[in-house]
Each structure stands twice: as structure tokens, then as C-alpha cells.
Scaffold this active site. Sequence first.
Site, mmCIF file in Angstrom:
data_model
loop_
_atom_site.group_PDB
_atom_site.id
_atom_site.type_symbol
_atom_site.label_atom_id
_atom_site.label_comp_id
_atom_site.label_asym_id
_atom_site.label_seq_id
_atom_site.Cartn_x
_atom_site.Cartn_y
_atom_site.Cartn_z
ATOM 1 N N CYS A 54 36.364 47.372 34.186
ATOM 2 C CA CYS A 54 36.498 47.671 35.613
ATOM 3 C C CYS A 54 36.871 49.282 35.844
ATOM 4 C CB CYS A 54 37.461 47.148 36.381
ATOM 5 S SG CYS A 54 36.928 45.170 36.470
ATOM 6 N N GLU A 56 39.072 50.637 37.702
ATOM 7 C CA GLU A 56 40.460 50.700 37.927
ATOM 8 C C GLU A 56 41.213 50.793 36.472
ATOM 9 O OE1 GLU A 56 38.430 48.469 39.373
ATOM 10 O OE2 GLU A 56 39.349 47.627 41.076
ATOM 11 N N CYS A 86 40.281 43.228 40.764
ATOM 12 C CA CYS A 86 40.115 41.874 40.203
ATOM 13 C C CYS A 86 41.363 41.423 39.677
ATOM 14 C CB CYS A 86 39.048 41.905 39.283
ATOM 15 S SG CYS A 86 39.381 42.464 37.484
#
Length: 128
Positions: A54, A56, A86
Site C-alpha cells: 500500500c 502508506e 487498511c
Amino acid sequence: MNRDKELYLMARQALKHAYAPFSNFTVGAALLTESGEVFTGVNVENSSLGATICAERTAFVKAVSEGQRRFSTIAVVSGEGAVLPCGICRQFMFEFGNDLRIITGEDEDHLKVYGIRDLLPEGFRLER
Ligand code: THU
């Protein structure tokens, strides 16, 4: 321009580098360190779908591998607008502190701000 807005726009700018040929769901992040540096990240998908990372975590991995450990705020945005991290990313971010701010929004004038403790109460931490 305020810092949150600026960070959000940096996350949106990063979106163009997202590699998301499987989901077509692009995500950009911009992570602000306590010392004022910004590390951006995007989602990078893979033919072996579980190998996907992801946006992040990309930003965190970039920052930590450059010697950063203390963070103040991460802005996250998807190609479709607001998005929240998430569960894996919440745990990943929690490792580096209880006070991280997470911002997202449909656009730079409608930002929502969360604390990592709100998004992940009672996160896991191994005793060090
Ligand atoms: N994704 C992120 O990069 N960050 C989030 O906060 C949510 C999900 C990515 C992973 C995958 O590439 C795509 O979005 C669809 O799940």
C-alpha cells in the site's frame, strides 16, 4: 497554505506514480516527519496479488530506510477521493508512535483528520 492541505496535495501529486494495473485503485501518500521532511509513497501492485504494498507502507519504508523514526502526519488519497488506511497499514504505522495524525478527504478543502489511536485502538506492540 496550511501544512495539512499542502501534505494532502503532495499525496495527490504522488498518485500519478501509483502502479495499480490489477485493481485500478490508485493511492498516494505523503508522510511528514517530526523534523519537517516529507516522504511520498504509492501503492505498488504485483501479479502475485499478496505481494502488493500500500501507499502508506511505501512512504514509511522509504522514510525509515532513510533513518527517520519520528512522524507527525500522513496524508492519504485515492484516485477516487478519500481513503482510510487498511488494517495492515494501521498496525505498521502504530509501530512508530501513538500520536500519528492521518488525514484524507474528497479534496483539499474537505480534509478529515484522525489519530492512529482512533483508527487502531489497542494496537499490537512487542515488548522491546
Ligand atoms: N491500498 C492502499 O494503497 N492504501 C489503502 O489505504 C487502501 C488500499 C491499495 C492496495 C491495492 O493496491 C489497492 O489499494 C486496492 O486494494
